[in-house]
Motif scaffolding. Structure first.
Motif, PDB file in Angstrom:
ATOM      1  N   ASP A   1       0.851  -1.189   0.000  1.00 60.42           N
ATOM      2  CA  ASP A   1       0.000   0.000   0.000  1.00 60.42           C
ATOM      3  C   ASP A   1       0.888   1.242   0.000  1.00 60.42           C
ATOM      4  OD1 ASP A   1       0.804   0.522   2.627  1.00 60.42           O
ATOM      5  OD2 ASP A   1      -0.793  -0.752   3.414  1.00 60.42           O
TER       6      ASP A   1
ATOM      7  N   LYS B   1      -2.488  -0.134  -7.701  1.00 57.85           N
ATOM      8  CA  LYS B   1      -3.167   0.083  -6.414  1.00 57.85           C
ATOM      9  C   LYS B   1      -2.296   0.916  -5.462  1.00 57.85           C
ATOM     10  CE  LYS B   1      -1.841  -3.940  -3.820  1.00 57.85           C
ATOM     11  NZ  LYS B   1      -2.069  -5.241  -3.360  1.00 57.85           N
ATOM     12  N   VAL B   2      -0.995   0.976  -5.698  1.00 61.04           N
ATOM     13  CA  VAL B   2      -0.126   1.832  -4.889  1.00 61.04           C
ATOM     14  C   VAL B   2       0.203   3.120  -5.637  1.00 61.04           C
ATOM     15  CG1 VAL B   2       2.084   1.978  -3.694  1.00 61.04           C
ATOM     16  CG2 VAL B   2       0.811  -0.176  -3.703  1.00 61.04           C
TER      17      VAL B   2
END
Ligand code: SF4
Length: 203
Positions: free
Chosen positions: A48, A79-80
């Protein structure tokens, strides 16, 4: 070692993944593990944004441009990438994505709308035809790769993003001229970069 953020020539870089769907003949990953004194192969990719932002904060980078770059292809870790870009924009940094342009094919969707926090999207065009592109990139997407790159750039432009293509000067004047025509037809600027033969990539 996990260098999620690093400095090069006075500029901050973000390193999110080892993955890349290309295997370019000229890739600096073929000959080493990083740039200058920074190891860029990651032992663990960030799950993350928190680890990446912590690494960035450790750089004490006052202001300026932050580049999402290698060692792998940044859009392999959307997603990061997306929340890190959002946070850096919120803090007032200028953001740039250096990409192979295959992120939409990799992710199975048009990712251009997700890149709105990038001030510049710099796409590696590599060459002027699908065959020439494939011979240098050895892309896992095969003959679809080149059109995928062009589609991605078109979508970025449609989203209002500042998109540019790049090629390296070693492809020769004729192919550079053909790349220029292609880019002109798409209304996207072309930047010709100097080829860097060792493990250094400040572009
Ligand atoms: S796209 Fe970039 S990271 Fe991937 S193989 Fe080519 S030069 Fe290396």
């Amino acid at each position: 070692m996990n260098n999620y953020a690093y400095m090069l020539d006075g500029k901050a870089y973000i390193n999110l993944t080892n993955k890349c769907s290309n295997a370019c003949t000229f890739c600096i990953r073929n000959t080493g593990g990083g740039v200058k004194d920074t190891v860029l192969w990651l032992d663990n990719e960030p799950a993350d944004e928190s680890a990446v932002l912590a690494a960035f904060d450790g750089l004490s980078y006052g202001c300026g441009e932050v580049v999402f770059c290698g060692y792998g292809e940044p859009t392999e870790n959307m997603k990061v990438l997306v929340p890190v870009a959002r946070e850096l924009k919120r803090r007032g940094y200028t953001t740039r994505l250096n990409t192979n342009g295959l992120g939409s094919l990799v992710n199975g969707r048009n990712i251009a709308p997700e890149l709105k926090d990038m001030d510049v999207v710099s796409v590696s065009l590599n060459n002027c035809t699908a065959d020439k592109y494939l011979s240098v990139t050895r892309s896992s997407f095969g003959s679809n790769a080149f059109d995928g790159v062009l589609d991605f750039a078109k979508c970025c432009k449609s989203e209002g993003l500042d998109v540019i293509f790049t090629v390296v000067d070693v492809i020769g004047e004729k192919d550079i001229a053909n790349c220029k025509k292609l880019c002109d037809n798409m209304g996207i600027p072309l930047r010709v970069r100097k080829y860097v033969a060792d493990n250094y990539n400040g572009a």
